[in-house]
Design a protein around this motif. Structure first.
Motif, mmCIF file in Angstrom:
data_model
loop_
_atom_site.group_PDB
_atom_site.id
_atom_site.type_symbol
_atom_site.label_atom_id
_atom_site.label_comp_id
_atom_site.label_asym_id
_atom_site.label_seq_id
_atom_site.Cartn_x
_atom_site.Cartn_y
_atom_site.Cartn_z
ATOM 1 N N VAL A 202 8.529 41.652 -51.049
ATOM 2 C CA VAL A 202 9.349 42.458 -49.978
ATOM 3 C C VAL A 202 8.356 43.058 -49.108
ATOM 4 C CG1 VAL A 202 11.139 44.040 -49.281
ATOM 5 C CG2 VAL A 202 11.515 42.871 -51.356
ATOM 6 N N GLN A 203 8.479 42.886 -47.823
ATOM 7 C CA GLN A 203 7.649 43.659 -46.799
ATOM 8 C C GLN A 203 8.505 44.391 -45.589
ATOM 9 O OE1 GLN A 203 5.989 40.033 -45.071
ATOM 10 N NE2 GLN A 203 4.267 40.245 -46.341
ATOM 11 N N LEU A 204 7.826 45.494 -45.622
ATOM 12 C CA LEU A 204 8.199 46.427 -44.823
ATOM 13 C C LEU A 204 7.202 46.312 -43.550
ATOM 14 C CD1 LEU A 204 10.034 48.787 -43.823
ATOM 15 C CD2 LEU A 204 8.302 50.251 -44.910
ATOM 16 N N ILE A 205 7.960 45.943 -42.297
ATOM 17 C CA ILE A 205 7.252 45.809 -41.079
ATOM 18 C C ILE A 205 7.265 46.988 -40.126
ATOM 19 C CG2 ILE A 205 6.619 44.301 -39.113
ATOM 20 C CD1 ILE A 205 7.940 42.042 -41.156
ATOM 21 N N GLY A 206 6.377 47.856 -40.062
ATOM 22 C CA GLY A 206 6.480 48.835 -39.285
ATOM 23 C C GLY A 206 5.949 48.743 -37.949
ATOM 24 N N GLY B 185 19.660 55.130 -47.151
ATOM 25 C CA GLY B 185 19.023 55.992 -46.053
ATOM 26 C C GLY B 185 18.058 55.768 -45.362
ATOM 27 N N LEU B 186 17.625 55.902 -43.859
ATOM 28 C CA LEU B 186 16.569 55.698 -43.124
ATOM 29 C C LEU B 186 15.976 56.769 -42.702
ATOM 30 C CD1 LEU B 186 17.992 52.594 -41.343
ATOM 31 C CD2 LEU B 186 16.111 52.493 -43.019
ATOM 32 N N ILE B 187 14.732 56.905 -42.617
ATOM 33 C CA ILE B 187 14.116 58.131 -41.958
ATOM 34 C C ILE B 187 13.516 57.558 -40.602
ATOM 35 C CG2 ILE B 187 12.150 59.805 -41.997
ATOM 36 C CD1 ILE B 187 14.265 59.870 -44.526
ATOM 37 N N VAL B 188 14.161 57.923 -39.534
ATOM 38 C CA VAL B 188 13.800 57.667 -38.167
ATOM 39 C C VAL B 188 13.048 58.648 -37.417
ATOM 40 C CG1 VAL B 188 14.895 56.761 -35.909
ATOM 41 C CG2 VAL B 188 15.827 56.347 -38.457
ATOM 42 N N ASP C 21 10.687 64.827 -29.206
ATOM 43 C CA ASP C 21 11.538 65.820 -29.461
ATOM 44 C C ASP C 21 12.941 65.796 -28.177
ATOM 45 O OD1 ASP C 21 9.851 66.447 -31.479
ATOM 46 O OD2 ASP C 21 9.430 68.545 -30.574
ATOM 47 N N VAL C 22 13.953 65.623 -28.983
ATOM 48 C CA VAL C 22 15.051 65.703 -28.166
ATOM 49 C C VAL C 22 16.128 66.690 -28.654
ATOM 50 C CG1 VAL C 22 14.620 63.098 -27.287
ATOM 51 C CG2 VAL C 22 16.123 63.735 -29.492
ATOM 52 N N SER C 23 17.402 66.930 -27.883
ATOM 53 C CA SER C 23 18.412 67.657 -28.383
ATOM 54 C C SER C 23 18.953 66.678 -29.528
ATOM 55 C CB SER C 23 19.425 67.850 -27.379
ATOM 56 O OG SER C 23 19.785 66.906 -26.835
ATOM 57 N N GLU C 24 20.099 67.643 -30.314
ATOM 58 C CA GLU C 24 20.887 66.866 -31.258
ATOM 59 C C GLU C 24 21.698 65.852 -30.691
ATOM 60 O OE1 GLU C 24 23.956 67.765 -35.085
ATOM 61 O OE2 GLU C 24 22.575 69.564 -34.018
ATOM 62 N N GLY D 146 11.660 48.237 -31.401
ATOM 63 C CA GLY D 146 10.444 49.293 -30.677
ATOM 64 C C GLY D 146 10.928 50.428 -29.935
ATOM 65 N N VAL D 147 12.270 50.979 -30.262
ATOM 66 C CA VAL D 147 12.742 52.124 -29.538
ATOM 67 C C VAL D 147 12.222 53.110 -30.170
ATOM 68 C CG1 VAL D 147 15.119 53.191 -29.282
ATOM 69 C CG2 VAL D 147 14.927 50.674 -29.086
ATOM 70 N N PHE D 148 11.919 53.187 -31.552
ATOM 71 C CA PHE D 148 11.445 54.291 -32.278
ATOM 72 C C PHE D 148 10.122 54.532 -32.576
ATOM 73 C CE2 PHE D 148 16.067 53.202 -33.449
ATOM 74 C CZ PHE D 148 16.478 54.481 -32.902
ATOM 75 N N ALA D 149 9.579 55.496 -32.852
ATOM 76 C CA ALA D 149 8.113 55.853 -33.317
ATOM 77 C C ALA D 149 7.714 55.001 -34.797
ATOM 78 C CB ALA D 149 7.758 57.110 -33.267
#
Length: 177
Positions: A32-36, A106-109, A114-117, A161-164
């Motif tokens: 299984v590959q996780l592509i970061g 769960g995913l860690i995004v 930094d943004v508001s909640e 590509g939306v997230f770091a």
């Protein structure tokens, strides 16, 4: 004489190459590959003999006969492992160093800033993720099912590509020191 030696050497080399390719292809079925971000790739081998069972006492245990059969038939990040018990289970994944990982869901995004909640929730929802909770103004937990589907969701989110970064909420075995 030299011609025969060359032909024999070539034949041995080609057979080794073909045998090598077939064994690599067979081994790839359980990888299984996780592509970061930046197309970084982390590969994990599915351990077809063990599962992680989550609950009040999370543990790695030997897979039942039915679970082992399912583990052998899982394709990449497709497929769900069904346990005979009501407990949540995940395949055991091993990295190149042999460390064990489980996927409790769960995913860690990690957002790009930094943004508001409210803005963080909106970013996750617009990317098709369901926010669970904010850890910091830049780091969130999004909901996903336990198991390999979590890696597929992380790969899809990273491809946008939306997230770091988006990675599974890994479970790892800890040892007391």
């Amino acid at each position: 004489m030299r011609k025969n030696t060359l032909i024999q050497t070539l034949a041995i080399g080609l057979s080794a190459l073909f045998l090598g390719l077939s064994s690599v292809q067979a081994a790839d079925a359980g990888i299984v590959q996780l592509i970061g971000p930046g197309s970084t790739v982390r590969s994990f081998q599915i351990d077809t003999a063990h599962v992680v069972q989550f609950g009040s006492r999370t543990q790695v245990r030997k897979a039942s006969t039915a679970e082992a059969k399912q583990l052998k038939s899982l394709k990449a990040t497709k497929g769900t492992l069904k346990s005979s018990s009501s407990a949540t289970v995940s395949p055991v994944l091993r990295d190149s160093a042999g460390r064990s990982y489980g996927l409790p869901g769960g995913l860690i995004v990690t957002l790009k800033a930094d943004v508001s909640e409210a803005e963080g929730r909106a970013q996750l929802e617009s990317a098709g993720l369901t926010p669970d909770r904010m850890i910091t103004p830049r780091v969130w937990v999004a909901k996903s099912p336990a198991g390999l589907e979590t890696i597929e969701m992380a790969n899809q989110a990273n491809a946008k590509g939306v997230f770091a970064d988006v990675s599974p909420n890994w479970w790892t075995r800890r040892a007391l020191k």
